[in-house]
Design an enzyme around this catalytic site. Sequence first.
Site, PDB file in Angstrom:
ATOM      1  N   ASP A  83       0.840  -1.141   0.037  1.00  0.00           N
ATOM      2  CA  ASP A  83       0.127  -0.100  -0.033  1.00  0.00           C
ATOM      3  C   ASP A  83       0.663   1.226   0.027  1.00  0.00           C
ATOM      4  O   ASP A  83       2.320   1.367   0.116  1.00  0.00           O
ATOM      5  CB  ASP A  83      -0.876   0.031   1.322  1.00  0.00           C
ATOM      6  CG  ASP A  83      -2.246   0.857   0.914  1.00  0.00           C
ATOM      7  OD1 ASP A  83      -2.060   1.653  -0.081  1.00  0.00           O
ATOM      8  OD2 ASP A  83      -3.158   0.781   1.714  1.00  0.00           O
TER       9      ASP A  83
HETATM   10  C1  BGC Z   1      -4.947   3.245   0.187  1.00  0.00           C
HETATM   11  C2  BGC Z   1      -5.283   2.173  -1.100  1.00  0.00           C
HETATM   12  C3  BGC Z   1      -5.061   2.839  -2.117  1.00  0.00           C
HETATM   13  C4  BGC Z   1      -3.601   3.547  -2.188  1.00  0.00           C
HETATM   14  C5  BGC Z   1      -3.331   4.263  -3.496  1.00  0.00           C
HETATM   15  C6  BGC Z   1      -3.634   4.064   0.121  1.00  0.00           C
HETATM   16  O1  BGC Z   1      -3.760   5.060   1.197  1.00  0.00           O
HETATM   17  O2  BGC Z   1      -4.874   2.632   1.392  1.00  0.00           O
HETATM   18  O3  BGC Z   1      -6.402   1.753  -0.784  1.00  0.00           O
HETATM   19  O4  BGC Z   1      -5.215   2.077  -3.248  1.00  0.00           O
HETATM   20  O5  BGC Z   1      -3.740   4.649  -1.172  1.00  0.00           O
HETATM   21  O6  BGC Z   1      -4.154   5.395  -3.740  1.00  0.00           O
END
Ligand code: BGC
Length: 769
Positions: A294
């Site tokens: 993530d």
């Molecule tokens: C989130 C994800 C997301 C990623 C990219 C993160 O903060 O937890 O769900 O896909 O950001 O935007």
Amino acid sequence: MKKIFTPKSAICISAALLFGFKSVNVNAQTTAETAKMNAFVSGLMKKMTIDEKIGQLNLVTGGMAITGSVTNSGIGDGVKNGSIGGIFGLYGTAEVRKMQEAAVKGSRLHIPLIFGLDVIHGHRTIFPIPLGMSATWDLDLIKQSARIAAKEATAEGLNWVFSPMVDIARDARWGRISEGSGEDPYLGGRIAAAMVRGYQGTSLKNADAVMACVKHFALYGGAEAGREYNTVDMSRLAMYNYYLPPYKAALDAGAGSIMSSFNTVDGVPSTVNKWLLTDLLRKQWGFKGFVVSDYTSLNEVTNHGLGDLQTVSARAINAGLDMDMVGEGYLKTLKKSLQEKKVTIADIDRACRLVLEAKYKLGLFDNPYKSLDPVREKNDIMNEANRTAARVTAEHSFVLLKNDAQTLPLKKAGGSIALVGPLANNKRDMLGTWVIGGEWEKSVSVMEGIQRVVGDKVKINYAKGSNITDDTTFMKRLNFGPGMVSLDKKSPKDMIDDAVDAAKRSDIIVAVVGESQSMSGESSSRSDIGIPESQQKMLKELAKLGKPMVLVVFNGRPLTLQWENDNATAILDVWAPGTEAGNAIANVLFGNYNPSGKLTTTFPRSVGQIPLYYNHLNTGRPYTDGPTKFKSNYLDIDNSPLYPFGYGLSYSKFEYSNLKLSKTNLKGNETLTATVTVTNKGQYAGEETVQLYIGDPEASISRPVKELKDFKKLSLQVGEKKEVTFAITPDKLKFFNSDLKYDWEPGKFVIEVGTNSDITEKASVKWLK
Ligand code: BGC
């Protein structure tokens, strides 16, 4: 800085590029195809330097989706020198082409980039938030929404979406409950699979297919106290039986990638958790796609207390993390770790191979520009068909929570309506959370929708009535993007007076209230999950008039609606319905569509009851009724939810009768059938979701009081009667026991069929091995 969900037009991006793809079961390739891919990837890898291999593991943000305090720079150069494997947060055929050309023409080995984005409930045409979509219990509609999202996303050059989000959540304080499918592993798994199939289509090589990225692996929805990014601590039994099934279902449906979560799993952050990413994911489940972290979750392992960036990056690659999102931990440290023998070339090769394979499966090596078609970009986005699908899906997602005296549907002609509330004449909050490509200016407000349905045949007296919130400290937190929530020029008292005045001049009140866009989603946990006080004050004044009051409630999570339930005449829960919000809401309010949505999360009476979910274990001292002392209950509130899982009314009335089981004593691998009769006793044709639950009261471990095992959606004309039959095989009785063995155990089973998890027809069987 947290999530920024800004329409593309409002964003300033320097450069960008990229490509096309395909989809569907990455595990289902034929041997010949796999051999061809292996030969191609091996050949390519032979030519790659160690820096180029590490570059493939580096995923950067193009700036259209920023969800942390870190961003990337120097992307153009990085693409040319091979130190970037993919970009997310960048779309549009021109931008993507520019970047893809830089990679394909400008880098030494011409390796195409992969372009990703958070396409969560539609790309440009926004569908209901996932929690709302799950309330349709309609897998075809859900799959269709993903298909349309894929078409729109590819029409803007994307080939990878960070969806479906399949985290089971039992805590409504957690803002990201809005992004998932609720609390049930079975329903969650079915929905996860439908979404993957919708995104990936019939082949990842198609120009309109995107590779799905299942998230957040794992257990992200189990955050303690419902606080975002918080610790998760759970037994293996709870993981295997309740939280892991939807991830597995999504992978079994062929999802090509998976994202590690921010939290710990059994004490080890997911992003560096070898048990999770290798033993479970690869060895037990046989996953063949790639794992991405993530947003800076790798760097954050340092905050979890596991060492500096080099240490945690080495641990991550050993654990099975393939691609590093935004934080550049791999880029900055892996080569050094290789030289110091802290990582092996085999691990780097594994990760590089999996990323290249994804690009291969997407057909990017054949045609890196496969979905860069300006004609599609013009025609396939937000067209009439997509908007219609979004409207129909929204109509099916609404849950009628209360409807005294058949107040709804409203009459389409005659009389007057006081239309009040901060969400009544509002476009901005129609879309809900996670709408990076969404343009709220193009959404339909409730006011517009109502006007379209009734024209001038019903007098509408509008008043805003209240701010979303009067609390300026809270408002500041909600305003992570420009102008999301603001104070009206009028004082709160004058606004309430206006609403009361409008109500006095009208026959009925329709109050459109609840949560604004930024009150749910990432980093949006709340400790008070009621309708904000400013709006409650307005409702309380309106209630004093004694007129029928219909609430249209917007929410990204279950809300505590005890006062509203006690004082409103009717309540329609509309979640955040998306682009076509107003049209869908008006169609349901005025009876063009009879609501059929059912809750996929329990609605508590009070925050103090959380976590509250239907598939809980029994206690040794369960409270049913009678004396309460020394029973499992509270001194000050009932145990029961306000609205249970599976609940949702209709303008019709469906009566269940005559539950019949084919047998009451079974042995071994037999099939039991349970049949129930459902009759439409109401005045409207409608749809009903019939739900099958099974309880297992004689087992080697304590089992949930009941678990959803199947459901069927029926359409019934007025007076029509249908028999619904469920086939039950021992597969539906299986669970993970103390040895984590997935099997069923002989004994008594309680079969329940009903309209929700609380109101069912029941019968028992004895099933021996
Ligand atoms: C989130 C994800 C997301 C990623 C990219 C993160 O903060 O937890 O769900 O896909 O950001 O935007």
